[in-house]
Design an enzyme around this catalytic site. Sequence first.
Site, mmCIF file in Angstrom:
data_model
loop_
_atom_site.group_PDB
_atom_site.id
_atom_site.type_symbol
_atom_site.label_atom_id
_atom_site.label_comp_id
_atom_site.label_asym_id
_atom_site.label_seq_id
_atom_site.Cartn_x
_atom_site.Cartn_y
_atom_site.Cartn_z
ATOM 1 N N ASP A 70 0.833 -1.206 0.000
ATOM 2 C CA ASP A 70 0.000 0.000 0.000
ATOM 3 C C ASP A 70 0.872 1.262 0.000
ATOM 4 O O ASP A 70 2.005 1.236 0.484
ATOM 5 C CB ASP A 70 -0.913 -0.028 1.245
ATOM 6 C CG ASP A 70 -2.116 0.894 1.091
ATOM 7 O OD1 ASP A 70 -2.344 1.417 -0.017
ATOM 8 O OD2 ASP A 70 -2.831 1.087 2.095
ATOM 9 N N ARG A 74 0.145 7.685 -2.625
ATOM 10 C CA ARG A 74 0.743 8.747 -1.805
ATOM 11 C C ARG A 74 2.204 8.996 -2.189
ATOM 12 O O ARG A 74 2.674 10.128 -2.162
ATOM 13 C CB ARG A 74 0.623 8.384 -0.311
ATOM 14 C CG ARG A 74 -0.738 8.740 0.272
ATOM 15 C CD ARG A 74 -0.990 8.046 1.576
ATOM 16 N NE ARG A 74 -1.389 6.662 1.358
ATOM 17 C CZ ARG A 74 -1.502 5.752 2.328
ATOM 18 N NH1 ARG A 74 -1.214 6.086 3.573
ATOM 19 N NH2 ARG A 74 -1.895 4.540 2.041
ATOM 20 N N TRP A 75 2.894 7.954 -2.549
ATOM 21 C CA TRP A 75 4.290 8.107 -3.004
ATOM 22 C C TRP A 75 4.336 9.030 -4.220
ATOM 23 O O TRP A 75 5.171 9.929 -4.303
ATOM 24 C CB TRP A 75 4.857 6.730 -3.364
ATOM 25 C CG TRP A 75 6.288 6.719 -3.791
ATOM 26 C CD1 TRP A 75 7.388 6.552 -2.987
ATOM 27 C CD2 TRP A 75 6.787 6.901 -5.130
ATOM 28 N NE1 TRP A 75 8.535 6.611 -3.745
ATOM 29 C CE2 TRP A 75 8.197 6.828 -5.059
ATOM 30 C CE3 TRP A 75 6.194 7.117 -6.367
ATOM 31 C CZ2 TRP A 75 9.020 6.958 -6.190
ATOM 32 C CZ3 TRP A 75 7.007 7.254 -7.486
ATOM 33 C CH2 TRP A 75 8.402 7.176 -7.391
ATOM 34 N N HIS A 126 2.310 3.256 -8.941
ATOM 35 C CA HIS A 126 2.098 1.827 -9.203
ATOM 36 C C HIS A 126 3.263 1.259 -10.014
ATOM 37 O O HIS A 126 3.711 0.136 -9.796
ATOM 38 C CB HIS A 126 0.784 1.614 -9.964
ATOM 39 C CG HIS A 126 -0.429 2.043 -9.196
ATOM 40 N ND1 HIS A 126 -0.628 1.690 -7.877
ATOM 41 C CD2 HIS A 126 -1.501 2.807 -9.547
ATOM 42 C CE1 HIS A 126 -1.779 2.214 -7.460
ATOM 43 N NE2 HIS A 126 -2.320 2.892 -8.450
ATOM 44 N N GLU A 179 -12.500 -4.382 -4.178
ATOM 45 C CA GLU A 179 -12.997 -3.012 -3.956
ATOM 46 C C GLU A 179 -12.257 -1.982 -4.829
ATOM 47 O O GLU A 179 -12.720 -0.853 -4.991
ATOM 48 C CB GLU A 179 -12.835 -2.624 -2.476
ATOM 49 C CG GLU A 179 -13.806 -3.314 -1.526
ATOM 50 C CD GLU A 179 -13.488 -4.791 -1.300
ATOM 51 O OE1 GLU A 179 -12.291 -5.163 -1.292
ATOM 52 O OE2 GLU A 179 -14.439 -5.588 -1.145
ATOM 53 N N TRP A 234 -12.043 -1.715 -7.892
ATOM 54 C CA TRP A 234 -12.765 -1.303 -9.108
ATOM 55 C C TRP A 234 -13.429 0.060 -8.933
ATOM 56 O O TRP A 234 -13.829 0.707 -9.912
ATOM 57 C CB TRP A 234 -13.850 -2.336 -9.468
ATOM 58 C CG TRP A 234 -13.314 -3.689 -9.819
ATOM 59 C CD1 TRP A 234 -13.360 -4.798 -9.023
ATOM 60 C CD2 TRP A 234 -12.664 -4.095 -11.037
ATOM 61 N NE1 TRP A 234 -12.770 -5.868 -9.673
ATOM 62 C CE2 TRP A 234 -12.342 -5.461 -10.921
ATOM 63 C CE3 TRP A 234 -12.325 -3.430 -12.224
ATOM 64 C CZ2 TRP A 234 -11.696 -6.192 -11.919
ATOM 65 C CZ3 TRP A 234 -11.681 -4.153 -13.224
ATOM 66 C CH2 TRP A 234 -11.372 -5.512 -13.065
ATOM 67 N N LEU A 279 10.159 -20.837 -4.805
ATOM 68 C CA LEU A 279 9.162 -19.941 -4.203
ATOM 69 C C LEU A 279 7.852 -19.940 -4.990
ATOM 70 O O LEU A 279 7.851 -19.859 -6.225
ATOM 71 C CB LEU A 279 9.730 -18.510 -4.196
ATOM 72 C CG LEU A 279 8.785 -17.425 -3.669
ATOM 73 C CD1 LEU A 279 8.728 -17.453 -2.146
ATOM 74 C CD2 LEU A 279 9.222 -16.037 -4.149
ATOM 75 N N LEU A 337 -6.941 -4.558 7.509
ATOM 76 C CA LEU A 337 -6.735 -5.699 6.617
ATOM 77 C C LEU A 337 -7.356 -5.498 5.243
ATOM 78 O O LEU A 337 -6.991 -6.202 4.282
ATOM 79 C CB LEU A 337 -7.284 -6.990 7.252
ATOM 80 C CG LEU A 337 -6.565 -7.421 8.542
ATOM 81 C CD1 LEU A 337 -7.179 -8.693 9.101
ATOM 82 C CD2 LEU A 337 -5.064 -7.639 8.299
ATOM 83 N N GLU A 388 1.342 -13.446 12.386
ATOM 84 C CA GLU A 388 1.979 -12.285 13.031
ATOM 85 C C GLU A 388 1.840 -11.079 12.103
ATOM 86 O O GLU A 388 2.154 -11.171 10.910
ATOM 87 C CB GLU A 388 3.464 -12.566 13.299
ATOM 88 C CG GLU A 388 3.715 -13.687 14.287
ATOM 89 C CD GLU A 388 3.139 -13.402 15.674
ATOM 90 O OE1 GLU A 388 3.188 -12.229 16.103
ATOM 91 O OE2 GLU A 388 2.634 -14.342 16.310
HETATM 92 C C1 IPE Z 1 -5.550 -2.686 -0.196
HETATM 93 O O1 IPE Z 1 -5.187 -1.348 -0.326
HETATM 94 C C2 IPE Z 1 -5.546 -3.353 -1.538
HETATM 95 C C3 IPE Z 1 -4.227 -3.546 -2.143
HETATM 96 C C4 IPE Z 1 -3.092 -3.239 -1.626
HETATM 97 C C5 IPE Z 1 -4.252 -4.160 -3.452
HETATM 98 P P1 IPE Z 1 -6.271 -0.191 -0.464
HETATM 99 O O2 IPE Z 1 -5.511 1.061 -0.603
HETATM 100 O O3 IPE Z 1 -7.237 -0.524 -1.531
HETATM 101 O O4 IPE Z 1 -7.032 -0.272 0.921
HETATM 102 P P2 IPE Z 1 -7.879 0.826 1.702
HETATM 103 O O5 IPE Z 1 -8.892 1.368 0.746
HETATM 104 O O6 IPE Z 1 -6.929 1.877 2.146
HETATM 105 O O7 IPE Z 1 -8.473 0.098 2.867
HETATM 106 C C1 IPE Z 2 -1.592 0.243 -3.274
HETATM 107 O O1 IPE Z 2 -1.372 1.609 -3.336
HETATM 108 C C2 IPE Z 2 -1.840 -0.375 -4.628
HETATM 109 C C3 IPE Z 2 -3.238 -0.758 -4.857
HETATM 110 C C4 IPE Z 2 -4.208 -0.680 -3.992
HETATM 111 C C5 IPE Z 2 -3.544 -1.274 -6.167
HETATM 112 P P1 IPE Z 2 -2.554 2.643 -3.342
HETATM 113 O O2 IPE Z 2 -2.933 2.939 -4.732
HETATM 114 O O3 IPE Z 2 -3.681 2.196 -2.475
HETATM 115 O O4 IPE Z 2 -1.851 3.907 -2.698
HETATM 116 P P2 IPE Z 2 -2.452 4.924 -1.648
HETATM 117 O O5 IPE Z 2 -2.982 4.118 -0.501
HETATM 118 O O6 IPE Z 2 -3.547 5.670 -2.355
HETATM 119 O O7 IPE Z 2 -1.318 5.792 -1.279
HETATM 120 MG MG MG Z 3 -4.093 2.418 -0.529
#
Ligand code: IPE
Ligand code: IPE
Ligand code: MG
Length: 259
Positions: free
Chosen positions: A39, A43-44, A56, A86, A88, A150, A214, A226
């Site tokens: 995740d 933001r990066w 991404h 979610e 989508w 792996l 989660l 863990e």
């Molecule tokens: C969880 O991250 C899904 C993936 C990393 C693929 P999200 O960014 O979608 O989760 P929420 O919306 O912050 O809970």
């Molecule tokens: C995780 O990074 C990748 C996916 C959910 C596909 P995010 O796209 O959720 O990045 P943030 O949470 O908006 O920074």
């Molecule tokens: Mg995210």
Amino acid sequence: MLNFLKRTKVSKKTAVGADFSRSDILSGTMPSHVAIIMDGNGRWANKRALPRIAGHHEGMKVVRKITKLASELGLDALTLYAFSTENWKRPKIEVDFLMKLPEEFLATYLPELIQENVRVRVMGDKDKLPGHTLTAVDRAIRETSGNTGLILNFALNYGSRTEIIEAVKKIADDAKNQKLHIEQIDESLLSDYLMTNELQDPDLLIRTSGEIRLSNFMLWQLAYTELWFTEVLWPDFKEEDFLQAIADFQQRGRRFGGV
Ligand code: IPE
Ligand code: IPE
Ligand code: MG
């Protein structure tokens, strides 16, 4: 083998984490299965005034690095949350980009994965994936199917609640068709109907970007896993961060309800 580990000899100390040297980690108990909620890509990119998709793209390179390290460390399985049921909800341009990433990742790194004896596997609702994504993924699964190293398990269009509902439907169907008796339904049987059927439950879950939740990921399988959270955004996640998570894991006392 273990190239990365050989390159760096320093031991690392952080305020919150356990001290570790790489040889300590190798001689300690290794997690067999590590799962990662990758995740913080958006933001990066935001921090750099770049479009979210740039985050991404950068994150993809980290997938490669961490897969290589997991393979060198001899882990049995690495599960990576790449796209949730979610996700989508995101703007079409971002979803389209995310659906092209597996293709780009595999076009670039499939030969390397084959060389490293990695077996690619996917869990999630494949029916809803665009044809081009499915083709790339199926090819990688096919071409790595004989590999014995792996297991690289991508969670792609994955949602834990959907997974459990689908399992329950199949169990009900099999019970209705007399393929199983209701008395046979237990934890092990339900596990066999989940998308992780051939995998052990994760020993360690990592989530990057400071979110402590989660997000519908492996709710059944994480019962005794863990959990390890870091503020580091996924595109900034380094081999040292992964090793730190394992070092911390090795300091934990897992009791599974016992004493
Ligand atoms: C969880 O991250 C899904 C993936 C990393 C693929 P999200 O960014 O979608 O989760 P929420 O919306 O912050 O809970
Ligand atoms: C995780 O990074 C990748 C996916 C959910 C596909 P995010 O796209 O959720 O990045 P943030 O949470 O908006 O920074
Ligand atoms: Mg995210």
